[in-house]
Write a protein that holds these residues in place. Structure first.
Motif, mmCIF file in Angstrom:
data_model
loop_
_atom_site.group_PDB
_atom_site.id
_atom_site.type_symbol
_atom_site.label_atom_id
_atom_site.label_comp_id
_atom_site.label_asym_id
_atom_site.label_seq_id
_atom_site.Cartn_x
_atom_site.Cartn_y
_atom_site.Cartn_z
ATOM 1 N N PHE A 1 0.841 -1.203 0.000
ATOM 2 C CA PHE A 1 0.000 0.000 0.000
ATOM 3 C C PHE A 1 0.877 1.255 0.000
ATOM 4 C CE2 PHE A 1 -2.488 3.417 1.706
ATOM 5 C CZ PHE A 1 -3.782 3.191 1.282
ATOM 6 N N GLY A 2 1.894 1.275 0.856
ATOM 7 C CA GLY A 2 2.781 2.437 0.907
ATOM 8 C C GLY A 2 3.493 2.670 -0.404
ATOM 9 N N THR A 3 3.963 1.588 -1.042
ATOM 10 C CA THR A 3 4.631 1.732 -2.334
ATOM 11 C C THR A 3 3.670 2.229 -3.398
ATOM 12 O OG1 THR A 3 6.117 -0.082 -1.744
ATOM 13 C CG2 THR A 3 6.012 0.540 -4.059
ATOM 14 N N ALA A 4 2.485 1.645 -3.424
ATOM 15 C CA ALA A 4 1.488 2.062 -4.417
ATOM 16 C C ALA A 4 1.089 3.520 -4.214
ATOM 17 C CB ALA A 4 0.261 1.151 -4.329
ATOM 18 N N ALA A 5 0.926 3.934 -2.959
ATOM 19 C CA ALA A 5 0.564 5.325 -2.690
ATOM 20 C C ALA A 5 1.640 6.276 -3.184
ATOM 21 C CB ALA A 5 0.326 5.515 -1.195
ATOM 22 N N GLY A 6 2.898 5.938 -2.933
ATOM 23 C CA GLY A 6 3.976 6.806 -3.387
ATOM 24 C C GLY A 6 4.027 6.931 -4.889
ATOM 25 N N LEU A 7 3.835 5.813 -5.618
ATOM 26 C CA LEU A 7 3.862 5.853 -7.075
ATOM 27 C C LEU A 7 2.638 6.562 -7.635
ATOM 28 C CD1 LEU A 7 5.144 2.227 -7.755
ATOM 29 C CD2 LEU A 7 6.439 4.344 -7.979
ATOM 30 N N TRP A 8 1.493 6.394 -7.007
ATOM 31 C CA TRP A 8 0.262 7.032 -7.484
ATOM 32 C C TRP A 8 0.301 8.540 -7.259
ATOM 33 C CZ3 TRP A 8 -5.196 7.729 -5.425
ATOM 34 C CH2 TRP A 8 -6.122 7.737 -6.476
ATOM 35 N N LEU A 9 0.988 8.970 -6.205
ATOM 36 C CA LEU A 9 1.092 10.401 -5.902
ATOM 37 C C LEU A 9 2.227 11.081 -6.656
ATOM 38 C CD1 LEU A 9 0.548 10.370 -2.028
ATOM 39 C CD2 LEU A 9 -1.076 11.142 -3.772
ATOM 40 N N ALA A 10 3.003 10.310 -7.415
ATOM 41 C CA ALA A 10 4.164 10.898 -8.084
ATOM 42 C C ALA A 10 3.770 11.861 -9.186
ATOM 43 C CB ALA A 10 5.056 9.785 -8.647
ATOM 44 N N ALA A 11 2.598 11.682 -9.793
ATOM 45 C CA ALA A 11 2.161 12.572 -10.872
ATOM 46 C C ALA A 11 1.787 13.937 -10.298
ATOM 47 C CB ALA A 11 0.965 11.958 -11.592
ATOM 48 N N PRO A 12 2.472 15.018 -10.649
ATOM 49 C CA PRO A 12 2.232 16.327 -10.010
ATOM 50 C C PRO A 12 0.824 16.874 -10.232
ATOM 51 C CG PRO A 12 4.303 16.313 -11.233
ATOM 52 C CD PRO A 12 3.572 15.073 -11.618
ATOM 53 N N ARG A 13 0.236 16.655 -11.397
ATOM 54 C CA ARG A 13 -1.054 17.278 -11.715
ATOM 55 C C ARG A 13 -2.186 16.746 -10.835
ATOM 56 N NH1 ARG A 13 -1.163 17.149 -18.375
ATOM 57 N NH2 ARG A 13 0.768 18.328 -18.720
ATOM 58 N N THR A 14 -2.104 15.495 -10.499
ATOM 59 C CA THR A 14 -3.213 14.864 -9.765
ATOM 60 C C THR A 14 -2.877 14.594 -8.312
ATOM 61 O OG1 THR A 14 -2.416 12.699 -10.514
ATOM 62 C CG2 THR A 14 -4.080 13.788 -11.880
ATOM 63 N N ARG A 15 -1.724 15.032 -7.865
ATOM 64 C CA ARG A 15 -1.244 14.676 -6.530
ATOM 65 C C ARG A 15 -2.188 15.170 -5.441
ATOM 66 N NH1 ARG A 15 4.385 16.792 -6.217
ATOM 67 N NH2 ARG A 15 4.793 15.000 -7.571
ATOM 68 N N GLU A 16 -2.637 16.421 -5.521
ATOM 69 C CA GLU A 16 -3.468 16.990 -4.455
ATOM 70 C C GLU A 16 -4.842 16.322 -4.388
ATOM 71 O OE1 GLU A 16 -3.597 21.188 -4.847
ATOM 72 O OE2 GLU A 16 -1.428 21.392 -5.091
ATOM 73 N N GLU A 17 -5.375 15.935 -5.545
ATOM 74 C CA GLU A 17 -6.678 15.260 -5.562
ATOM 75 C C GLU A 17 -6.558 13.832 -5.050
ATOM 76 O OE1 GLU A 17 -9.654 13.487 -9.004
ATOM 77 O OE2 GLU A 17 -8.339 15.181 -9.469
ATOM 78 N N ARG A 18 -5.495 13.158 -5.448
ATOM 79 C CA ARG A 18 -5.355 11.747 -5.094
ATOM 80 C C ARG A 18 -5.057 11.546 -3.611
ATOM 81 N NH1 ARG A 18 -1.942 9.303 -10.287
ATOM 82 N NH2 ARG A 18 -3.681 9.403 -11.790
ATOM 83 N N VAL A 19 -4.323 12.486 -3.011
ATOM 84 C CA VAL A 19 -3.999 12.301 -1.601
ATOM 85 C C VAL A 19 -5.282 12.306 -0.755
ATOM 86 C CG1 VAL A 19 -3.693 14.728 -0.943
ATOM 87 C CG2 VAL A 19 -2.343 12.957 0.178
ATOM 88 N N GLU A 20 -6.280 13.071 -1.183
ATOM 89 C CA GLU A 20 -7.559 13.080 -0.461
ATOM 90 C C GLU A 20 -8.254 11.729 -0.594
ATOM 91 O OE1 GLU A 20 -11.504 15.965 -0.016
ATOM 92 O OE2 GLU A 20 -10.021 16.302 -1.616
ATOM 93 N N GLN A 21 -8.145 11.114 -1.783
ATOM 94 C CA GLN A 21 -8.753 9.800 -1.981
ATOM 95 C C GLN A 21 -8.061 8.729 -1.133
ATOM 96 O OE1 GLN A 21 -9.248 8.795 -6.171
ATOM 97 N NE2 GLN A 21 -9.283 10.978 -6.716
ATOM 98 N N ILE A 22 -6.753 8.845 -1.004
ATOM 99 C CA ILE A 22 -6.015 7.870 -0.200
ATOM 100 C C ILE A 22 -6.419 7.973 1.261
ATOM 101 C CG2 ILE A 22 -3.711 7.283 0.654
ATOM 102 C CD1 ILE A 22 -2.607 8.030 -2.079
ATOM 103 N N ILE A 23 -6.551 9.186 1.763
ATOM 104 C CA ILE A 23 -6.940 9.362 3.166
ATOM 105 C C ILE A 23 -8.369 8.872 3.396
ATOM 106 C CG2 ILE A 23 -7.326 11.072 4.973
ATOM 107 C CD1 ILE A 23 -5.079 12.713 3.761
ATOM 108 N N ALA A 24 -9.226 9.101 2.413
ATOM 109 C CA ALA A 24 -10.593 8.604 2.542
ATOM 110 C C ALA A 24 -10.620 7.085 2.562
ATOM 111 C CB ALA A 24 -11.446 9.141 1.399
ATOM 112 N N LEU A 25 -9.742 6.481 1.777
ATOM 113 C CA LEU A 25 -9.669 5.028 1.749
ATOM 114 C C LEU A 25 -9.090 4.471 3.037
ATOM 115 C CD1 LEU A 25 -9.887 2.354 0.124
ATOM 116 C CD2 LEU A 25 -7.592 2.839 -0.758
ATOM 117 N N GLU A 26 -8.035 5.122 3.560
ATOM 118 C CA GLU A 26 -7.390 4.655 4.790
ATOM 119 C C GLU A 26 -6.892 5.879 5.566
ATOM 120 O OE1 GLU A 26 -6.270 3.195 7.876
ATOM 121 O OE2 GLU A 26 -7.091 1.723 6.450
#
Length: 756
Positions: free
Chosen positions: A215-240
């Motif tokens: 999960f930690g590795t996937a989160a880091g790779l998924w957040l690597a894209a700068p354009r979507t980073r701020e939106e995706r971090v909210e989804q990750i927190i909602a998930l866990e």
């Protein structure tokens, strides 16, 4: 060399070498055989090579590992579909070997990855299927996959073909929650992965169906894209919600999405998969706390204070909390002040260092300098240097004024450095002058003033201090010498050189000796400073600095300098020194006394012994002129002329005649010169000097003089044995045995060209 030949010429012998009994020989032969076959580029040769590699199954790992490493170095395009079976046997044998090493596993991994990268754009390729299966078996033992840097090797757009080819294996692995190939592919594609929606969807699915570590590795790779980073971090927190403690998630929350930061700073953190109930959460990254809301800063300060006060934690963990809190406006300073008087040295020192990073570092300068004369000086001094950069000149001058003349020496010295480094030149010069002239000022502080003042030479009051420092004490005189010519503006170099000359004349031997060591460097800017050298050498009452002055004279003789610094013309430094010493020798000097014996001659001998080798034209010219001055001292002149002898020169005969004239009517001196000449020729081993030496020996032999005859014998003894005594050399030796001077005949008769 054999391995560079075509396979038809080298293959048989290299193959035979792989069967040698010694493992070290086989370990050398296998890589050569593999490289030789690979260089051919023939698929048939590669097939035969892989068949031969089946023998590695029963080899020792010290032989197997270098062979497989060489196989992995071959270009993966050399392997074809027909080689799949052989490649599979090679990898299987390597993985099943009982003595398999890390190097072996690394080699087969590199082999599989290379083939995977070569065929990654061909979905139905048998080699691609084999490479993926091989990596699956290998990673079953090693636990991770590395595909290298595909982003640097694929053509633009080819990454989509790679994903399409690997998609079946990625889907198959995802079904069993194995995301290693997905992570390896994303890592290897780098920034290209950001523009691949299908790959990003696979990473999002991995977040929903993965174990904690993945999960930690996937989160880091998924957040690597700068354009979507701020939106995706909210989804990750909602998930866990407990994912806020993950480093990659925290990095976004503390810098970009500070609106989501509050749960991380709450007194009761969000427990879950990554933060179990009852465990103590780590202090978040506070580097960007100055961007946060006041309530968030206060919450972070409470966490830092609680961590610093937790005596159940290791001291370095508590110190880390104080250090981290320095980024929190207001609160960081308050926490640091609480621990300034702590019983724990580590906590006190980290608190001092943190004050230099407070909201207003200049305000903390008084506190830091107050600790600069105590046991915490090693931290306070450097912290004060940083704090001083933020003070206005007026603030800094007010802080330093009282410290320059009172307090401990360490504090005063640091105040001097701060004044010189951060105040305008006029203010700095005034404060340094006050510090230097303070009644009872310690010499170490005065030395610090001089060392720091070299950057303020545009102020005349600093020159006045330097003039006094040249003779005040050994400390101040030595401090002057820390400045080098290249550190000064050209306009100041000559004036500073004259200061160095003053230090040379001081009554403090320690400073004078140090200054004399630097005088040859400074004298070129002010030649008159070198006038002190002949006086110091020829003044026989000077028992302390004459040797340093002699070294300076010898150094100047080795430099290409104009008169009066260089050369031996009347008035030059070398001429005045030598003639002054010779005058003392002629006038009669202390001889065989209890505490002195021929001091002028001893100094002259030391000077001649310290002169440089004549490897440059100006050095040879200086030494030649010096030899003329020593006409009244044959022994010293002979020593000097011996050093000037160049066996390979066409003027060797002339040089030896001059040497013979210096030793004329002095048979013992001539014999000694001949022995030293032969020793030098034998030691230096100069084959290019054979013809000039033989010619000189023939000419000197025919002159019939004692000194030149002995020198001729020395020439033969020096090079004759090295050459095996050729016929022409033995002819000259026979002529010397019939020389009219008995001493020469005896010397020649002692030389034997063959042992009986």
């Amino acid at each position: 060399m054999l391995a560079q030949l075509p396979v038809a010429e080298a293959g048989a012998e290299l193959l035979a070498a792989t069967r040698r009994p010694e493992a070290a020989d086989r370990a050398l032969a296998w890589p050569l055989l593999i490289t030789n076959a690979g260089r051919s580029g023939d698929p048939a040769e590669i097939g035969r090579l892989l068949a031969l590699c089946e023998r590695l199954r029963n080899e020792q790992d010290p032989v197997r590992a270098p062979a497989l490493a060489a196989l992995a170095e071959l270009h993966p395009g050399l392997f074809g579909p027909a080689d799949v079976g052989a490649l599979d046997r090679v990898v299987t044998d390597a993985l099943e070997a009982r003595d398999g090493s890390y190097r072996t596993r690394q080699a087969v991994t590199k082999l599989a990855v290379g083939i995977l990268r070569e065929h990654a754009t061909v979905p139905e390729s048998p080699l691609l299927a084999w490479a993926l299966a091989a990596l699956e078996r290998i990673t079953g033992q090693r636990g991770s996959i590395s595909l290298g840097a595909l982003q640097h090797t694929l053509r633009r757009g080819q990454e989509h073909q790679v994903l399409a080819a690997l998609r079946p294996w990625l889907e198959k692995a995802a079904a069993v929650a194995d995301h290693r190939l997905l992570f390896a592919l994303t890592h290897s594609l780098g920034d290209r992965a950001h523009g691949m929606p299908e790959l990003q969807d696979l990473l999002a699915r991995a977040l929903h169906h993965s174990k904690d570590a993945a999960f930690g590795t996937a989160a880091g790779l998924w957040l690597a894209a700068p354009r979507t980073r701020e939106e995706r971090v909210e989804q990750i927190i909602a998930l866990e919600p407990s994912a806020v403690v993950l480093h990659t998630v925290q990095a976004v929350l503390t810098t970009r999405r500070t609106d989501l930061l509050d749960p991380l700073l709450a007194d009761t953190p969000p427990y879950g998969r990554f933060l179990k109930p009852g465990t103590r959460p780590r202090l978040p990254d506070l580097t960007y706390a100055h961007r946060w809301q006041p309530r968030q800063q206060a919450a972070a300060a409470r966490l830092a204070e609680r961590a610093a006060a937790d005596t159940t934690q290791a001291t370095h963990s508590r110190a880390a909390a104080i250090r981290a809190a320095r980024s929190i406006p207001l609160f960081g300073r308050q926490l640091a002040l609480e621990y300034l008087e702590s019983d724990e040295v580590v906590l006190t020192e980290v608190a001092l260092a943190a004050l230099a990073w407070a909201d207003d570092p200049a305000r903390e300068l008084t506190v830091l300098l107050a600790h600069a004369d105590g046991d915490r000086a090693r931290v306070a001094v450097y912290a004060a240097s940083r704090a001083a950069r933020f003070a206005t000149p007026r603030q800094l001058a007010e802080q330093l004024d009282g410290l320059l003349t009172g307090g401990k020496i360490t504090t005063r010295k640091e105040a001097v450095r701060l004044a010189a480094g951060y105040l305008p030149p006029q203010q700095a010069a005034e404060l340094l002058r006050t510090a230097y002239l303070a009644p009872g000022q310690h010499p170490d502080v005065q030395a610090a003033v001089i060392a720091a003042g070299s950057g303020l030479l545009q102020r005349e009051e600093i020159w006045a201090l330097f003039g006094a420092a040249a003779t005040d004490s050994p400390h101040t005189g030595t401090a002057l010498l820390r400045t080098r010519p290249w550190q000064l503006a050209e306009a100041h170099q000559a004036r500073f050189a004259r200061l160095v000359g003053q230090v040379c004349r001081t009554d403090h031997p320690e400073a004078a000796v140090a200054a004399l060591g630097q005088l040859p460097t400074w004298a070129r800017f002010a030649p008159e400073t070198a006038e002190v050298l002949p006086t110091l050498v020829t003044d026989l009452t000077n028992r302390h600095t004459w040797r340093a002055a002699v070294d300076a004279v010898a150094t100047l003789a080795g430099q290409d300098l104009p008169h009066p610094l260089g050369g031996t013309a009347p008035g030059s430094v070398l001429h005045r020194t030598v003639t002054g010493l010779l005058a003392s020798v002629r006038a009669g000097e202390s001889e065989a006394l209890a505490d002195r014996d021929l001091p002028a001659r001893q100094r002259l001998t030391v000077l001649l012994g310290g002169l440089p080798r004549p490897d440059q034209p100006w050095i040879r010219a200086n030494l030649t002129g010096l030899a003329e001055l020593l006409a009244e001292q044959p022994a010293l002149r002979v020593d000097l002329l011996l050093g000037l002898v160049d066996p390979a020169a066409g003027t060797l005969t002339v040089q030896l005649r001059e040497l013979g004239e210096a030793a004329a009517d002095r048979p013992a001196l001539a014999a000694s010169a001949a022995r030293r000449l032969s020793t030098r020729l034998g030691r230096d081993r100069l084959p290019e000097a054979t013809d000039p030496v033989l010619s000189a020996a023939e000419q000197l032999c025919g002159e019939g003089e004692s000194a030149t005859g002995l020198l001729a014998v020395g020439l033969l003894v020096g090079l004759g044995p090295q050459l095996g005594w050729p016929a022409e050399w033995r002819a000259v030796l026979r002529a010397l045995r019939r020389h009219p001077v008995p001493d020469v005949r005896d010397a020649a008769l002692e030389v034997e060209t063959a042992t009986e």
